[in-house]
Motif scaffolding. Sequence first.
Motif, PDB file in Angstrom:
ATOM      1  N   VAL A 189       0.877  -1.177   0.000  1.00 23.73           N
ATOM      2  CA  VAL A 189       0.000   0.000   0.000  1.00 23.73           C
ATOM      3  C   VAL A 189       0.913   1.226   0.000  1.00 23.73           C
ATOM      4  O   VAL A 189       1.750   1.366   0.896  1.00 23.73           O
ATOM      5  CB  VAL A 189      -0.928   0.000   1.217  1.00 23.73           C
ATOM      6  N   SER A 224       2.876  -4.249   3.590  1.00 23.06           N
ATOM      7  CA  SER A 224       1.644  -3.657   4.107  1.00 23.06           C
ATOM      8  C   SER A 224       0.625  -4.726   4.486  1.00 23.06           C
ATOM      9  O   SER A 224       0.011  -4.668   5.556  1.00 23.06           O
ATOM     10  CB  SER A 224       1.033  -2.719   3.065  1.00 23.06           C
ATOM     11  N   SER A 243      -6.183  -8.482   4.215  1.00 23.39           N
ATOM     12  CA  SER A 243      -6.237  -7.023   4.258  1.00 23.39           C
ATOM     13  C   SER A 243      -7.104  -6.538   5.410  1.00 23.39           C
ATOM     14  O   SER A 243      -6.757  -5.564   6.098  1.00 23.39           O
ATOM     15  CB  SER A 243      -6.763  -6.470   2.933  1.00 23.39           C
ATOM     16  N   ILE A 249      -8.302  -2.943   6.235  1.00 21.47           N
ATOM     17  CA  ILE A 249      -8.661  -2.370   4.933  1.00 21.47           C
ATOM     18  C   ILE A 249      -9.891  -3.096   4.413  1.00 21.47           C
ATOM     19  O   ILE A 249      -9.878  -4.320   4.244  1.00 21.47           O
ATOM     20  CB  ILE A 249      -7.500  -2.482   3.932  1.00 21.47           C
ATOM     21  N   GLU A 250     -10.943  -2.352   4.154  1.00 23.67           N
ATOM     22  CA  GLU A 250     -12.218  -2.940   3.764  1.00 23.67           C
ATOM     23  C   GLU A 250     -12.129  -3.677   2.430  1.00 23.67           C
ATOM     24  O   GLU A 250     -11.352  -3.318   1.543  1.00 23.67           O
ATOM     25  CB  GLU A 250     -13.278  -1.834   3.659  1.00 23.67           C
ATOM     26  N   ILE A 253     -12.470  -1.664  -0.822  1.00 20.67           N
ATOM     27  CA  ILE A 253     -11.249  -0.933  -1.196  1.00 20.67           C
ATOM     28  C   ILE A 253     -10.293  -1.858  -1.936  1.00 20.67           C
ATOM     29  O   ILE A 253      -9.719  -1.503  -2.981  1.00 20.67           O
ATOM     30  CB  ILE A 253     -10.568  -0.340   0.045  1.00 20.67           C
ATOM     31  N   VAL A 254     -10.089  -3.042  -1.404  1.00 21.59           N
ATOM     32  CA  VAL A 254      -9.153  -3.991  -2.018  1.00 21.59           C
ATOM     33  C   VAL A 254      -9.644  -4.402  -3.400  1.00 21.59           C
ATOM     34  O   VAL A 254      -8.884  -4.415  -4.378  1.00 21.59           O
ATOM     35  CB  VAL A 254      -8.956  -5.223  -1.105  1.00 21.59           C
ATOM     36  N   PHE A 296      -7.941   4.057   3.169  1.00 27.37           N
ATOM     37  CA  PHE A 296      -6.833   3.271   2.643  1.00 27.37           C
ATOM     38  C   PHE A 296      -5.745   3.024   3.689  1.00 27.37           C
ATOM     39  O   PHE A 296      -4.869   2.183   3.480  1.00 27.37           O
ATOM     40  CB  PHE A 296      -6.199   3.981   1.445  1.00 27.37           C
ATOM     41  N   ARG A 297      -5.767   3.790   4.768  1.00 23.00           N
ATOM     42  CA  ARG A 297      -4.690   3.700   5.743  1.00 23.00           C
ATOM     43  C   ARG A 297      -4.806   2.423   6.563  1.00 23.00           C
ATOM     44  O   ARG A 297      -5.816   2.200   7.228  1.00 23.00           O
ATOM     45  CB  ARG A 297      -4.724   4.911   6.669  1.00 23.00           C
ATOM     46  N   PRO A 298      -3.789   1.569   6.544  1.00 20.28           N
ATOM     47  CA  PRO A 298      -3.867   0.329   7.328  1.00 20.28           C
ATOM     48  C   PRO A 298      -3.768   0.604   8.819  1.00 20.28           C
ATOM     49  O   PRO A 298      -3.042   1.497   9.257  1.00 20.28           O
ATOM     50  CB  PRO A 298      -2.661  -0.478   6.824  1.00 20.28           C
TER      51      PRO A 298
END
Length: 367
Positions: A189, A224, A243, A249-250, A253-254, A296-298
Amino acid sequence: MAGPTPSSPQSFARILQTCDNFRLNLTDPAAEHLVTWRLISDPESPAIGLLRPPIVQQLLHEIEGTKDGSAWEVQDHDGKQVISFASHVNTSAARSRVMKELCERWRDEGLWSDVVGPKKWRGEMYPIYRNPFGPHDAPSEAEEFATAATVGSTSAVQDSEDRRNYAFMMERAACALFGVVTYGVHMTVYEEDPDELGLPKSCRMWIPTRSKSKQTWPRWLDNSVAGGIPSGLGAFESLVKESMEEASIEEAIVRRHARTVGSVSYFFKTPLGWLQPEVEYVYDLRIPPGVDPTPFRPKPLDGEVEAFELLPLEDVITRMRSGLFKPNTALVILDFMIRHGYMTVENEPDYQEIVTRLHGRFEYDQW
């Protein structure tokens, strides 16, 4: 548990060698004698692993002793010893049951506790394929044993399975004992700034520190998102799962933003001498410029990661050269640098060596 100790700066080629550190040598009399593990005793049967002397001796003890040695056969093929499942262990479910019983018993008896002991045990089944470079068509653990309980004749099952690449499944922690090929996913990421021509001029990566409670590589730096591919789950679905579990991370998003960008493969010999040929399927997730980066931020979720940092690529490289990254993660970062033009034939003297060795075949034709 302590993490890695920083080393003096290493070259990229040395970083690669740390992970891709084994070559099969059948002509050197000083090399450790490895025995081929085949699916069945037929010389044309697929080679599925490489067995070191301690494992060979234990399997011979199983065959000769009072334990369930009937599940195994030893043959001599042109002067070369080969170990395989017995002829009656001829379905994937039967082979999976044999491996499950064997690995659990070795765990309970304290054999190789530094690999399959209770603290190292993963409780996750990995697929083993007839052709390690072929299709991934493994069922889940539940599907494997549910099917075995309901199907009719063994011959019908065997006929169906002969058309599949999948051979059986086994405990993840034990794979290194048997020298089988395993598979995982890695996703970077990152954020990237373009120059006036639209070409990347700077890059930042989200880098996690692995939890101190991880069974392997505690407190090392990682990609990531990263994880193994269990039996019954495809590469991308594994990525979606990892993820969320590792980085919050939803799924949406992925699925929308992750891009498959290839794979890396390498032959790793662990510090304890076990063989781990591995394939990692690689993904990129670029945080789109000009959007809210929050989704997007893990962020840590399941306890496998202590924290995430957004690091400039220059800092990532510095830490990688200092030996702070998990070895296979460093290979994925090298691959990223090549694909994005940060490492080139002009700025890296070992460029072609690195490019070539990131995609190894484990000398599989010699197994």
